[in-house]
Design an enzyme around this catalytic site. Structure first.
Site, PDB file in Angstrom:
ATOM      1  N   HIS A 107      -1.195   0.083  -9.368  1.00  0.00           N
ATOM      2  CA  HIS A 107       0.166  -0.152  -8.891  1.00  0.00           C
ATOM      3  C   HIS A 107       0.824   1.087  -8.272  1.00  0.00           C
ATOM      4  CE1 HIS A 107       0.319  -3.573 -12.118  1.00  0.00           C
ATOM      5  NE2 HIS A 107      -0.290  -3.951 -11.023  1.00  0.00           N
TER       6      HIS A 107
HETATM    7  C1  LIG Z   1      -7.732  -4.388  -7.736  1.00  0.00           C
HETATM    8  C2  LIG Z   1      -6.251  -4.635  -7.701  1.00  0.00           C
HETATM    9  C3  LIG Z   1      -5.685  -5.525  -8.611  1.00  0.00           C
HETATM   10  C4  LIG Z   1      -4.304  -5.772  -8.572  1.00  0.00           C
HETATM   11  N1  LIG Z   1      -3.785  -6.773  -9.361  1.00  0.00           N
HETATM   12  C5  LIG Z   1      -2.502  -7.173  -9.179  1.00  0.00           C
HETATM   13  C6  LIG Z   1      -2.001  -8.323  -9.833  1.00  0.00           C
HETATM   14  O1  LIG Z   1      -2.703  -9.020 -10.566  1.00  0.00           O
HETATM   15  N2  LIG Z   1      -0.703  -8.664  -9.603  1.00  0.00           N
HETATM   16  C7  LIG Z   1       0.112  -7.936  -8.794  1.00  0.00           C
HETATM   17  O2  LIG Z   1       1.290  -8.275  -8.654  1.00  0.00           O
HETATM   18  N3  LIG Z   1      -0.341  -6.818  -8.171  1.00  0.00           N
HETATM   19  C8  LIG Z   1      -1.636  -6.455  -8.313  1.00  0.00           C
HETATM   20  N4  LIG Z   1      -2.116  -5.384  -7.612  1.00  0.00           N
HETATM   21  C9  LIG Z   1      -1.177  -4.593  -6.792  1.00  0.00           C
HETATM   22  C10 LIG Z   1      -0.719  -5.310  -5.521  1.00  0.00           C
HETATM   23  O3  LIG Z   1      -1.766  -6.071  -4.961  1.00  0.00           O
HETATM   24  C11 LIG Z   1      -0.200  -4.253  -4.532  1.00  0.00           C
HETATM   25  O4  LIG Z   1       0.889  -3.555  -5.111  1.00  0.00           O
HETATM   26  C12 LIG Z   1       0.284  -4.853  -3.217  1.00  0.00           C
HETATM   27  O5  LIG Z   1      -0.698  -5.670  -2.648  1.00  0.00           O
HETATM   28  C13 LIG Z   1       0.687  -3.733  -2.248  1.00  0.00           C
HETATM   29  O6  LIG Z   1       1.072  -4.285  -1.011  1.00  0.00           O
HETATM   30  P1  LIG Z   1       1.288  -3.368   0.276  1.00  0.00           P
HETATM   31  O7  LIG Z   1       1.748  -4.281   1.342  1.00  0.00           O
HETATM   32  O8  LIG Z   1       2.135  -2.214  -0.100  1.00  0.00           O
HETATM   33  O9  LIG Z   1      -0.150  -2.761   0.623  1.00  0.00           O
HETATM   34  P2  LIG Z   1      -1.535  -3.493   0.922  1.00  0.00           P
HETATM   35  O10 LIG Z   1      -1.493  -4.920   0.477  1.00  0.00           O
HETATM   36  O11 LIG Z   1      -2.598  -2.643   0.355  1.00  0.00           O
HETATM   37  O12 LIG Z   1      -1.613  -3.534   2.511  1.00  0.00           O
HETATM   38  C14 LIG Z   1      -1.797  -2.440   3.356  1.00  0.00           C
HETATM   39  C15 LIG Z   1      -2.586  -2.930   4.562  1.00  0.00           C
HETATM   40  O13 LIG Z   1      -2.478  -1.988   5.615  1.00  0.00           O
HETATM   41  C16 LIG Z   1      -3.752  -1.775   6.183  1.00  0.00           C
HETATM   42  N5  LIG Z   1      -3.735  -0.425   6.769  1.00  0.00           N
HETATM   43  C17 LIG Z   1      -3.476   0.725   6.109  1.00  0.00           C
HETATM   44  N6  LIG Z   1      -3.506   1.770   6.948  1.00  0.00           N
HETATM   45  C18 LIG Z   1      -3.769   1.267   8.184  1.00  0.00           C
HETATM   46  C19 LIG Z   1      -3.925   1.849   9.457  1.00  0.00           C
HETATM   47  N7  LIG Z   1      -3.810   3.165   9.653  1.00  0.00           N
HETATM   48  N8  LIG Z   1      -4.217   1.040  10.517  1.00  0.00           N
HETATM   49  C20 LIG Z   1      -4.329  -0.308  10.343  1.00  0.00           C
HETATM   50  N9  LIG Z   1      -4.195  -0.910   9.142  1.00  0.00           N
HETATM   51  C21 LIG Z   1      -3.907  -0.139   8.078  1.00  0.00           C
HETATM   52  C22 LIG Z   1      -4.696  -1.913   5.001  1.00  0.00           C
HETATM   53  O14 LIG Z   1      -6.034  -2.128   5.386  1.00  0.00           O
HETATM   54  C23 LIG Z   1      -4.070  -3.076   4.256  1.00  0.00           C
HETATM   55  O15 LIG Z   1      -4.545  -4.316   4.715  1.00  0.00           O
HETATM   56  C24 LIG Z   1      -3.477  -5.104  -7.638  1.00  0.00           C
HETATM   57  C25 LIG Z   1      -4.060  -4.198  -6.722  1.00  0.00           C
HETATM   58  C26 LIG Z   1      -5.429  -3.977  -6.734  1.00  0.00           C
HETATM   59  C27 LIG Z   1      -6.017  -3.026  -5.725  1.00  0.00           C
END
Ligand SMILES: Cc1cc2nc3c(=O)[nH]c(=O)nc-3n(C[C@H](O)[C@H](O)[C@H](O)COP(=O)(O)OP(=O)(O)OC[C@H]3O[C@@H](n4cnc5c(N)ncnc54)[C@H](O)[C@@H]3O)c2cc1C
Length: 531
Positions: A469
């Protein structure tokens, strides 16, 4: 010319792509570094155990050696695929509690207090149990009860009640505390990532373009008389270097590690650090990359005396049952089936400060180290850690991983360590209840049941891991270290926002996917002038 360019199709990016492209008069480009989410293990809930080793859909980060954790480097998986981390996560649907958001607003994130964000949680949510004061039933993000649960998860709930915790059927309702089965982001027994929930229904729109396998290298700026203005992005796709201009805004949704990295590569961050990497400073913003927070997690593992866990069920059988027999059987389990929230004796207020995830399998080293036999794992984490880390550039190239200094257990008062010790002790006590008598084999981690505090602290330093997280590295606020303002606009420049988990000022008391989706829902209204 696109009006909006969204960087990253993760939990937040897909939500924004959906809502911004609802207006047919604007053109939206969504750029994602990873591939399309075609792999069957993404969509079968239990497939997440397989995804941990799938490098093609995972950024596969590691922290630097952690000083308080025996100088171990901790593994940080992050989704690199449409849906981002919502395509590889454990699907637990948890929001945190009202006080978490009231804290954000009190710290300068004006407009993000609970009564302002609850409507966005509800707007996103399509809860199969129906709508009520806390829940939405018509939103795109399907939330439902698990189709398959393991007898060991039922034993955990029994044991937790014997320990003295109440049963709670809804952690996102009037009361978070207690134990129960998690509601999960599933639709028709398959994973409901934000790619499934938000992107798929929008992908046929003529005004939305999605580029996959495209890594954004930097955001470009027009420098006229006033503040620098984001006017496009440079990215590499299939070996070609491209530049795409943006007429209105660039919206960075790269997540808590990649968003600060992208800002710094683009010249926005602590000026000294940028100059050290020979990056031209566009705007000196010292807070970029700082304020990193994560939930540290300690796992207690036991062997099981009965062959009930998921440890020995073959992957082929799980996938066969799931896909050929109408999505039945253990393939429908998110593995972290049950859990709960409790208020420890050290809690400073009326909020739960410890969260459990119970897994009916032996989850050593994130499941990467498969142990022989059957067993079960109780994860426990402290929900409001005081330690802070940072993301620092390792080079000026987008293809190089940044340095992750999580700095777990580094708070000067030692409160985080005290809470982790409490987590380990309560886990031992819960698993020692009579509901586990028919199953309890020998202890694995820790290896003995009678460890004193000093030994348990050594155990924590040797075995604690991330529960995935990370947040806070582009923190919203109004003070000098804030990276974005409460409208999520990057301070000191124009035409650029950050919308993802990195803007959270502090960790909510629970998992971070639903809060990230809520942020993106509200951001869409802010961008469209509707909030
Ligand atoms: C293994 C795991 C289990 C988890 N379990 C849970 C759970 O059960 N419940 C829950 O609520 N949360 C869970 N989480 C946490 C939750 O999934 C994350 O907090 C949330 O998805 C974050 O969202 P975000 O949009 O910030 O980033 P992300 O969803 O990580 O999205 C970022 C995106 O940007 C893309 N990206 C990054 N840099 C670039 C770039 N330079 N150029 C192009 N694309 C780029 C990445 O490839 C990615 O697709 C878990 C996370 C993981 C990894």
């Amino acid at each position: 010319m696109y009006d909006y360019i969204i960087i990253g199709a993760g939990s937040a990016g897909c939500v924004l792509a959906h809502h911004l492209s609802e207006d047919p008069s604007v053109k939206v480009l969504l750029i994602e570094a990873g591939p399309r989410d075609w792999h069957p293990f993404i969509h079968m809930p239990a497939g997440l155990a397989k995804l941990v080793n799938k490098k093609g859909v995972n950024w596969d980060y590691n922290t630097l050696a952690e000083p308080q954790l025996n100088h171990r480097s901790l593994w940080w998986p992050r989704g690199k695929v449409l849906g981002g981390s919502s395509s590889i996560n454990a699907m637990c649907y948890i929001r945190g509690v009202s006080g978490d958001y009231d804290d954000w607003a009190a710290a300068g994130a004006e407009g993000w207090q609970w009564d302002a964000v609850l409507p966005y949680f509800k707007r996103a949510e399509g809860n199969a149990r129906g709508a009520d004061a806390f829940h939405g039933a018509d939103g795109p993000l399907s939330v439902s009860d698990l189709s398959h649960t393991n007898p060991l998860s039922h034993a955990f709930l029994e044991a937790a009640q014997q320990y003295g915790l109440a049963r709670n059927p809804d952690f996102n309702g009037a009361q978070q505390q207690g134990v129960g089965f998690y509601q999960v982001t599933l639709r028709d027994r398959a994973r409901c990532s934000t790619s499934v929930a938000y992107l798929k229904p929008a992908q046929t729109r003529a005004n939305l373009t999605v580029h996959t396998g495209a890594l954004v290298n930097r955001i470009t700026f027009a420098k006229g008389g006033g503040a620098p203005r984001a006017d496009g992005v440079t990215y590499s796709m299939r070996g070609r270097a491209l530049h795409q201009p943006a007429a209105r805004e660039v919206i960075l949704c790269g997540g808590a590690i990649n968003s600060p990295q992208a800002l710094m590569l683009s010249g926005i961050g602590p000026a000294d650090a940028l100059r050290r990497q020979r990056i031209e400073v566009v705007h000196d913003l010292p807070g970029v990359g700082r304020n990193l927070q994560d939930h540290l997690d300690i796992c207690t593992l036991f062997h099981a005396t009965q062959r009930v866990s998921y440890d020995r069920v073959s992957d082929a059988r799980i996938a066969f049952d799931y896909y050929l027999r109408g999505r039945r059987g253990p393939g429908g389990s998110n593995l972290a089936e049950a859990g709960g929230f409790l208020r420890s004796r050290y809690a400073p207020d009326d909020r739960a400060d410890i969260q459990f995830h119970f897994v009916p399998a032996m989850l050593d080293d994130h499941g990467r180290n498969r142990l022989p036999g059957d067993g079960y794992t109780l994860h426990a984490c402290f929900l409001r850690p005081r330690s802070r880390g940072q993301i620092v550039l390792a080079s000026n190239r987008a293809g190089d991983k940044p340095r992750i200094e999580a700095n777990y257990l580094s708070d000067p008062e030692g409160f985080d360590l005290k809470m982790m010790l409490e987590c380990a002790k309560i886990s031992r006590d819960v698993l020692g209840q009579r509901a586990f008598d028919p199953y309890r084999g020998t202890p694995i981690y820790p290896a003995r049941n009678d460890l004193d505090d000093a030994d348990l602290i050594e155990f924590i330093r040797a075995k604690a891991e991330s529960v995935y997280h990370p947040i806070g590295t582009c923190r919203m606020g109004v003070d000098a270290e804030a990276v974005v303002d409460p409208q999520l606009r990057v301070r000191g420049v124009e035409g650029l926002r950050v919308v993802d988990a990195s803007v959270m000022p502090t960790l909510p008391g629970g998992n971070t996917n639903a809060p990230t989706i809520m942020i993106a829902e509200r951001a869409a209204d802010l961008i469209r002038g509707r909030a």
